[in-house]
Design a protein around this motif. Structure first.
Motif, short mmCIF file in Angstrom:
data_model
loop_
_atom_site.label_atom_id
_atom_site.label_comp_id
_atom_site.label_asym_id
_atom_site.label_seq_id
_atom_site.Cartn_x
_atom_site.Cartn_y
_atom_site.Cartn_z
N LEU A 1 -13.00 -8.74 3.08
CA LEU A 1 -14.16 -7.87 2.73
C LEU A 1 -14.86 -8.42 1.33
O LEU A 1 -15.65 -8.61 1.09
N ALA A 2 -13.77 -8.61 0.41
CA ALA A 2 -14.15 -9.02 -1.00
C ALA A 2 -14.71 -10.39 -0.88
O ALA A 2 -15.63 -10.64 -1.55
N SER B 1 1.32 -3.80 4.93
CA SER B 1 0.30 -4.11 5.95
C SER B 1 -0.48 -5.29 5.78
O SER B 1 -1.41 -5.36 4.85
N VAL C 1 -3.78 0.02 -3.63
CA VAL C 1 -4.03 0.85 -2.56
C VAL C 1 -3.16 1.91 -2.46
O VAL C 1 -1.92 1.74 -2.16
N PRO D 1 -10.07 -12.36 -4.75
CA PRO D 1 -9.22 -11.61 -5.03
C PRO D 1 -7.59 -11.89 -5.47
O PRO D 1 -7.60 -13.13 -4.85
N LEU E 1 -4.26 -4.96 6.59
CA LEU E 1 -5.16 -4.40 5.73
C LEU E 1 -5.28 -5.17 4.69
O LEU E 1 -6.37 -5.49 4.14
N GLN F 1 0.97 -1.22 0.00
CA GLN F 1 0.04 0.09 0.22
C GLN F 1 0.88 1.12 -0.09
O GLN F 1 1.96 1.13 0.59
N HIS G 1 -3.97 -6.15 -5.47
CA HIS G 1 -4.90 -5.14 -5.21
C HIS G 1 -4.11 -3.85 -5.46
O HIS G 1 -2.80 -3.98 -5.29
N THR H 1 -7.91 -7.72 5.81
CA THR H 1 -9.22 -6.89 5.96
C THR H 1 -9.82 -6.88 4.48
O THR H 1 -10.89 -7.08 4.21
N LEU H 2 -9.01 -6.46 3.56
CA LEU H 2 -9.39 -6.32 2.00
C LEU H 2 -9.75 -7.47 1.65
O LEU H 2 -10.79 -7.72 0.98
#
Lengths: 152, 152
Positions: free
Chosen positions: A123-124, A113, A136, A131, A116, A98, A134, A119-120
């Motif tokens: 969430l996906a 991270s 970020v 996923p 993070l 990120q 990504h 978390t991402l």
DNA sequence: CGACACCTGATAGACTGTTACATTATTCGG
DNA sequence: CCGAATAATGTAACAGTCTATCAGGTGTCG
């Protein structure tokens, strides 16, 4: 000009490529060196210009091919919001990245991270989405620029 | 072809612009309509082509100016990794967005996770960074495409 | 009407990235 | 070492994305 840091970086990259059985050619090494030396995000055509200062006249595909290779090997990252490239801060291991991008001074901080990332991913997955990668990128003001703000 | 949904969307956008005292002109409305009707990320030049099907011959700046306005008003979002635009899924309130982009079918799911937004902001602040905006785009396979994978 | 702000039209060009094909370098089997 | 296969590079042309600039039109407000 202290070259040792840059050379250490390039040698480490070389070692990693050797390990993986891929070739960090002179040209790729040059591009990687330019990106690392820049210290900030640098565009493909800016890299091209710097390569041309050696008398050679490389064309865009030359740079883009090197960039493609370096991206594949995770030696650099592409900042999508800037159309620019930065050297990876910790190329020795795979990681999701990120970026904190200062809109004032242009400095970029590469975070790593896992939290993070997790978390991402979670969430996906709650949406049934699998996923793969990504992007970020956070734009804002870095600590240094925020400090100096009152003075400037 | 059911136009009512599209019209409802456009009327809602119109109402919001009225409220804010900005003008959703016919041209901007047309661009917004094209983006919404596309249902998937659409590039600026694709929008341009569709505008030209009405006989007019708008040039790139026309589209980009409309896009700039629509982005400002949060009626659309830009997907940096695709260089394309999508209609906002919930334009009625300000929000930070994250996107799940299916690399197979091109569908985009717009998330609005305040939690992720907060995590990201907190992470930034631990580095003394003051975040202003962020770009979060996850590439992968959507639920539908993941389902059909075994069959295809 | 006149002044002003805003929106639109149109030409050109900058910047970013790709396609296609020829050429050179490197590796590998014999 | 030779030759074939593979990988990397050189070169020219081009496509896609976005911006600068200048000019003209439209609307509102006094």
């Amino acid at each position: 000009m202290r070259k040792s840091e840059l050379n250490r970086f390039l040698d480490q990259a070389q070692a990693m490529c050797d390990e993986r059985g891929v070739r960090l050619t002179a040209q790729r090494r040059e591009v990687l060196g330019i990106i690392h030396a820049a210290g900030q995000p640098i565009g493909a055509y800016e890299i091209l210009e710097r390569m041309r200062q050696g008398g050679r006249k490389p064309a865009p595909p030359t740079v883009y091919r090197a960039l493609e290779f370096l991206l594949q090997e995770h030696l650099i990252h592409k900042l999508e919001t800037l159309h620019a490239y930065v050297a990876c801060s910790h190329p020795d291991h795979p990681h999701a990245s990120q970026f904190l991008i200062c809109s004032q001074c242009g400095e970029v901080d590469e975070l790593e991270s896992a939290g993070l990332d997790g978390t991402l991913s979670d969430l996906a997955r709650t949406r049934g989405f699998r996923p793969q990668s990504h992007t970020v990128e956070v734009s804002g003001t870095c600590a240094e620029c925020a400090q100096g703000k009152s003075a400037g």
